[in-house]
Design a protein around this motif. Structure first.
Motif, PDB file in Angstrom:
ATOM      1  N   GLY A 212      18.272   9.791   0.660  1.00 56.78           N
ATOM      2  CA  GLY A 212      18.047   9.749  -0.684  1.00 56.78           C
ATOM      3  C   GLY A 212      16.791  10.601  -1.127  1.00 56.78           C
ATOM      4  N   ILE A 213      16.429  11.570   0.032  1.00 57.14           N
ATOM      5  CA  ILE A 213      15.435  12.630  -0.029  1.00 57.14           C
ATOM      6  C   ILE A 213      15.815  13.824  -0.715  1.00 57.14           C
ATOM      7  N   ASP A 214      14.890  14.420  -1.212  1.00 53.14           N
ATOM      8  CA  ASP A 214      15.288  15.809  -1.995  1.00 53.14           C
ATOM      9  C   ASP A 214      15.286  16.988  -0.928  1.00 53.14           C
ATOM     10  N   PHE A 215      16.333  17.678  -1.087  1.00 53.75           N
ATOM     11  CA  PHE A 215      16.793  18.950   0.013  1.00 53.75           C
ATOM     12  C   PHE A 215      16.836  19.972  -0.676  1.00 53.75           C
ATOM     13  N   SER A 216      15.979  20.984  -0.470  1.00 51.75           N
ATOM     14  CA  SER A 216      16.255  22.553  -1.239  1.00 51.75           C
ATOM     15  C   SER A 216      16.048  23.558  -0.337  1.00 51.75           C
ATOM     16  N   VAL A 217      16.720  24.646  -0.554  1.00 49.47           N
ATOM     17  CA  VAL A 217      16.761  25.836   0.016  1.00 49.47           C
ATOM     18  C   VAL A 217      16.480  26.981  -0.916  1.00 49.47           C
ATOM     19  N   SER A 218      15.423  27.637  -0.899  1.00 45.43           N
ATOM     20  CA  SER A 218      15.192  29.068  -1.674  1.00 45.43           C
ATOM     21  C   SER A 218      14.994  30.215  -0.883  1.00 45.43           C
ATOM     22  N   THR A 219      15.589  31.335  -1.376  1.00 46.30           N
ATOM     23  CA  THR A 219      15.586  32.556  -0.729  1.00 46.30           C
ATOM     24  C   THR A 219      14.935  33.402  -1.460  1.00 46.30           C
TER      25      THR A 219
ATOM     26  N   GLY B 178      10.489  11.398   0.051  1.00 45.84           N
ATOM     27  CA  GLY B 178      10.000  12.769  -0.398  1.00 45.84           C
ATOM     28  C   GLY B 178      10.904  13.982  -0.184  1.00 45.84           C
ATOM     29  N   SER B 179      10.416  15.167   0.415  1.00 41.48           N
ATOM     30  CA  SER B 179      11.488  16.165   0.571  1.00 41.48           C
ATOM     31  C   SER B 179      11.404  17.058   1.594  1.00 41.48           C
ATOM     32  N   VAL B 180      12.341  17.871   1.820  1.00 41.18           N
ATOM     33  CA  VAL B 180      12.565  18.817   2.957  1.00 41.18           C
ATOM     34  C   VAL B 180      12.951  20.195   2.210  1.00 41.18           C
ATOM     35  N   GLN B 181      11.937  21.177   2.472  1.00 42.96           N
ATOM     36  CA  GLN B 181      12.288  22.331   1.773  1.00 42.96           C
ATOM     37  C   GLN B 181      12.300  23.483   2.897  1.00 42.96           C
TER      38      GLN B 181
ATOM     39  N   ASP C  38       8.204  19.715   5.173  1.00 42.75           N
ATOM     40  CA  ASP C  38       8.701  18.147   5.023  1.00 42.75           C
ATOM     41  C   ASP C  38       7.523  17.298   4.752  1.00 42.75           C
ATOM     42  N   SER C  39       7.766  16.263   3.912  1.00 38.28           N
ATOM     43  CA  SER C  39       6.760  15.255   3.691  1.00 38.28           C
ATOM     44  C   SER C  39       6.812  13.955   4.416  1.00 38.28           C
ATOM     45  N   GLY C  40       7.232  14.378   5.739  1.00 38.49           N
ATOM     46  CA  GLY C  40       7.672  13.040   6.541  1.00 38.49           C
ATOM     47  C   GLY C  40       6.379  12.481   7.540  1.00 38.49           C
ATOM     48  N   ILE C  41       6.844  11.986   8.510  1.00 34.35           N
ATOM     49  CA  ILE C  41       5.694  11.317   9.433  1.00 34.35           C
ATOM     50  C   ILE C  41       4.691  12.227   9.875  1.00 34.35           C
ATOM     51  N   GLY C  42       4.641  13.431  10.178  1.00 30.56           N
ATOM     52  CA  GLY C  42       3.686  14.488  10.608  1.00 30.56           C
ATOM     53  C   GLY C  42       3.335  14.189  12.088  1.00 30.56           C
ATOM     54  N   MET C  43       2.250  14.959  12.459  1.00 29.65           N
ATOM     55  CA  MET C  43       1.788  14.684  13.981  1.00 29.65           C
ATOM     56  C   MET C  43       0.293  15.060  14.132  1.00 29.65           C
ATOM     57  N   ASN C  44      -0.305  14.265  15.148  1.00 31.93           N
ATOM     58  CA  ASN C  44      -1.584  14.797  15.139  1.00 31.93           C
ATOM     59  C   ASN C  44      -1.640  15.909  16.301  1.00 31.93           C
ATOM     60  N   SER C  45      -3.016  16.267  16.773  1.00 27.23           N
ATOM     61  CA  SER C  45      -3.001  17.423  17.330  1.00 27.23           C
ATOM     62  C   SER C  45      -2.460  17.610  18.839  1.00 27.23           C
ATOM     63  N   ASP C  46      -2.524  16.205  19.317  1.00 27.45           N
ATOM     64  CA  ASP C  46      -2.077  15.968  20.572  1.00 27.45           C
ATOM     65  C   ASP C  46      -0.273  16.054  20.738  1.00 27.45           C
ATOM     66  N   ALA C  47       0.185  15.383  19.479  1.00 34.07           N
ATOM     67  CA  ALA C  47       1.417  15.493  19.369  1.00 34.07           C
ATOM     68  C   ALA C  47       1.865  16.887  19.141  1.00 34.07           C
ATOM     69  N   GLN C  48       1.659  17.707  18.497  1.00 29.61           N
ATOM     70  CA  GLN C  48       1.791  18.956  18.254  1.00 29.61           C
ATOM     71  C   GLN C  48       1.826  19.878  19.550  1.00 29.61           C
ATOM     72  N   GLN C  49       1.018  19.441  20.318  1.00 30.92           N
ATOM     73  CA  GLN C  49       1.098  20.244  21.727  1.00 30.92           C
ATOM     74  C   GLN C  49       2.456  19.867  22.655  1.00 30.92           C
ATOM     75  N   ARG C  50       2.664  18.428  22.555  1.00 24.93           N
ATOM     76  CA  ARG C  50       3.484  17.713  23.370  1.00 24.93           C
ATOM     77  C   ARG C  50       4.968  18.397  22.815  1.00 24.93           C
ATOM     78  N   ILE C  51       5.049  18.418  21.530  1.00 27.36           N
ATOM     79  CA  ILE C  51       6.281  18.802  21.110  1.00 27.36           C
ATOM     80  C   ILE C  51       6.948  20.021  21.695  1.00 27.36           C
ATOM     81  N   PHE C  52       6.087  20.874  22.214  1.00 28.29           N
ATOM     82  CA  PHE C  52       6.563  22.138  22.715  1.00 28.29           C
ATOM     83  C   PHE C  52       6.905  22.175  24.210  1.00 28.29           C
ATOM     84  N   GLU C  53       6.867  20.725  24.631  1.00 24.52           N
ATOM     85  CA  GLU C  53       7.201  20.700  26.128  1.00 24.52           C
ATOM     86  C   GLU C  53       8.800  20.055  26.132  1.00 24.52           C
ATOM     87  N   ARG C  54       9.334  20.387  27.231  1.00 22.71           N
ATOM     88  CA  ARG C  54      10.696  20.123  27.370  1.00 22.71           C
ATOM     89  C   ARG C  54      10.953  18.533  27.881  1.00 22.71           C
TER      90      ARG C  54
END
Length: 499
Positions: free
Chosen positions: A230-237, A270-273, A293-309
């Motif tokens: 039930g979230i909003d999903f939009s695509v704009s070009t 919320g939404s995903v655009q 997106d308006s989701g759970i977000g990440m702190n700075s440490d999580a942002q670094q780990r997200i790029f790891e395999r």
């Protein structure tokens, strides 16, 4: 010079071409392990010491240098009196008189056994690593095939049940089962992609594609999950963004779909655009995707780990949302392969914004992707379709898929039966499995093509790796459809070949 030779362990020798006398210095005796008191003559000692398999080549090269037709720079093995085999590096210069006639040869020997052994070890290690990589690739390909075969029956059955008249509770159970099965298939695909990227075997295509087609496809794939949440999903070009580009349609979609599906996964309300613009990147036109997106977000440490395999933001994320952590790593690898970049901006509990730039070229031709989807089965009442499939469960599934077409269906269990069937009856279309007993699908297709080249033969197989598909098409198959079969892909393909 003597100090230098002693430090490096270099032996010096001189051959008098008039007397044929060979003179060795002290280091030559040490290198060859020969005592001077038992020395019968240097040339004889040298000839007797060189390994029987190497002596002829060493003598030929020395004679060539003396005759002026070559240089003396070679390697050979020697056998010392104690039986130890060593490898020598030898080089020499020919001394000539005023008339140019050779009068002597002065050269050096030094021991390179350790170097040769180290090199041999490295070569062996490289060979073992390559064999290991090949074995791993073969294992993954086989594992993919073995998993996809039962997954075909599971996903196919779930697709058929969606059309059944079920109460709300059963429909929810069915939707959950479908989602879980599709998630399992995504994990299998991620593992295969990761393996190809790790072994540098993933190659990008360059063909015209429609950007709008990718955006429509991503929306189609995420529509069910977006609706359930039930979230909003939009695509704009942006209006200035071109639609026709050159690149790998499948991989560009994979990048965007992974980013968008992650955004949907981690957004409960919320939404995903998705915002699409055309940019100039490193003096080249480029597509830029922004996924917000308006989701759970990440702190700075999580942002670094997200790029790891194999990593996600934290262990609680894995427990709550699932996933292997490979998707983001694969996405980043694909972006790098395309020469692009990815930027991430996020704040805990306030959402995430990811910006991807892909430097691609404009295309003057817009080519629609060949695998069109269709929600409805074509009506093929006068069509004869032959299906070569040895798995009884898959036979029943394909029969159910094709039942709405009202086509006349014939099932056989191996390639030989398929060839025999074509010789006895006229068929409008053939679906051919690859791995079958008695005769496989490739051999059967070749024989059928020789008998009647007008019949479209479609490879129907759990082998879905790019090199497999290219091989099937090169062998004469008209098209390929992978297992697990997507019923809408199947109907789309039937529309193509029967319209």
């Amino acid at each position: 010079m003597q100090l230098a030779n002693d430090s490096a362990g270099i032996g010096v020798w001189e051959l008098d071409l008039n007397s044929n006398e060979l003179i060795w210095d002290e280091w030559m005796y040490k290198l060859y392990g020969i005592k001077t008191d038992k020395f019968l003559g240097a040339y004889q000692a040298w000839e007797n010491s060189v390994h029987p398999e190497d002596i002829e080549d060493a003598k030929v090269k020395l004679e060539a240098a003396i005759n002026g037709t070559g240089i003396y720079d070679t390697e050979f093995r020697i056998i010392r009196p104690d039986g130890e085999i060593r490898t020598m590096k030898a080089s020499a210069e020919v001394v000539r008189d005023d008339t140019g006639a050779p009068i002597s040869v002065i050269g050096v020997n030094y021991d390179i056994t350790e170097k040769v052994n180290t090199l041999a070890t490295l070569i062996q290690a490289k060979k073992e690593a390559e064999n290991s990589a090949k074995a791993k690739s073969a294992f993954l390909a086989n594992m993919s095939h073995e998993i996809r075969t039962p997954m075909n029956a599971i996903l196919g059955g779930l697709q058929l049940l969606k059309n059944a008249d079920l109460d709300l509770e059963l429909k929810n159970t069915l939707n959950n089962a479908s989602f879980s099965a599709q998630s399992l298939l995504t994990i299998i695909n991620d593992i295969l992609d990761y393996s190809k990227i790790e072994s540098n075997k993933l190659e990008l295509e360059e063909a015209p594609f429609s950007l709008q087609e990718i955006l429509d496809s991503v929306q189609y794939d995420l529509d069910s999950e977006v609706s359930n949440k039930g979230i909003d999903f939009s695509v704009s070009t942006d209006n200035t963004c071109a639609d026709s580009w050159l690149g790998d349609l499948v991989r560009v979609k994979q990048i965007l779909l992974n980013l968008a599906s992650n955004a949907v996964k981690f957004t409960s309300e919320g939404s995903v655009q998705i915002k699409v613009t055309e940019q100039i990147y490193n003096n080249q036109e480029a597509i830029q995707f922004e996924v917000i997106d308006s989701g759970i977000g990440m702190n700075s440490d999580a942002q670094q780990r997200i790029f790891e395999r194999f990593s996600q933001a934290d262990t609680s994320t894995t427990r709550k949302y699932g996933g292997t952590g490979l998707g983001m790593s694969i996405t980043i690898s694909l972006i790098k392969l395309m020469g692009g970049e990815i930027k991430l901006s996020s704040e805990l509990n306030k959402g995430t914004e990811i910006k991807v730039t892909l430097p691609l070229k404009h295309s003057k031709i817009t080519t629609k992707h060949t695998k069109e989807k269709s929600l409805t089965a074509p009506k093929l009442a006068k069509f004869n379709i032959l299906i070569a499939e040895d798995n009884r469960i898959n036979q029943a599934l394909i029969k159910s898929f094709l039942k709405p077409t009202t086509a006349d269906l014939t099932f056989v269990e191996n390639g030989q039966q398929a060839v025999d069937a074509v010789k006895q009856k006229k068929y409008d279309l053939i679906f051919m499995d690859i791995h079958m007993p008695e005769m496989d699908g490739i051999e059967a297709q070749i024989l059928i093509n020789e008998f009647d080249s007008r019949i479209p033969v479609i490879a129907l197989t759990a082998n879905v790796m790019k090199e497999d598909i290219e091989y099937y098409l090169s062998q004469g198959f008209t098209a390929h459809i992978g297992k697990p079969i997507d019923i809408n892909n199947l109907y789309g393909l039937l529309h193509q070949f029967t319209s």
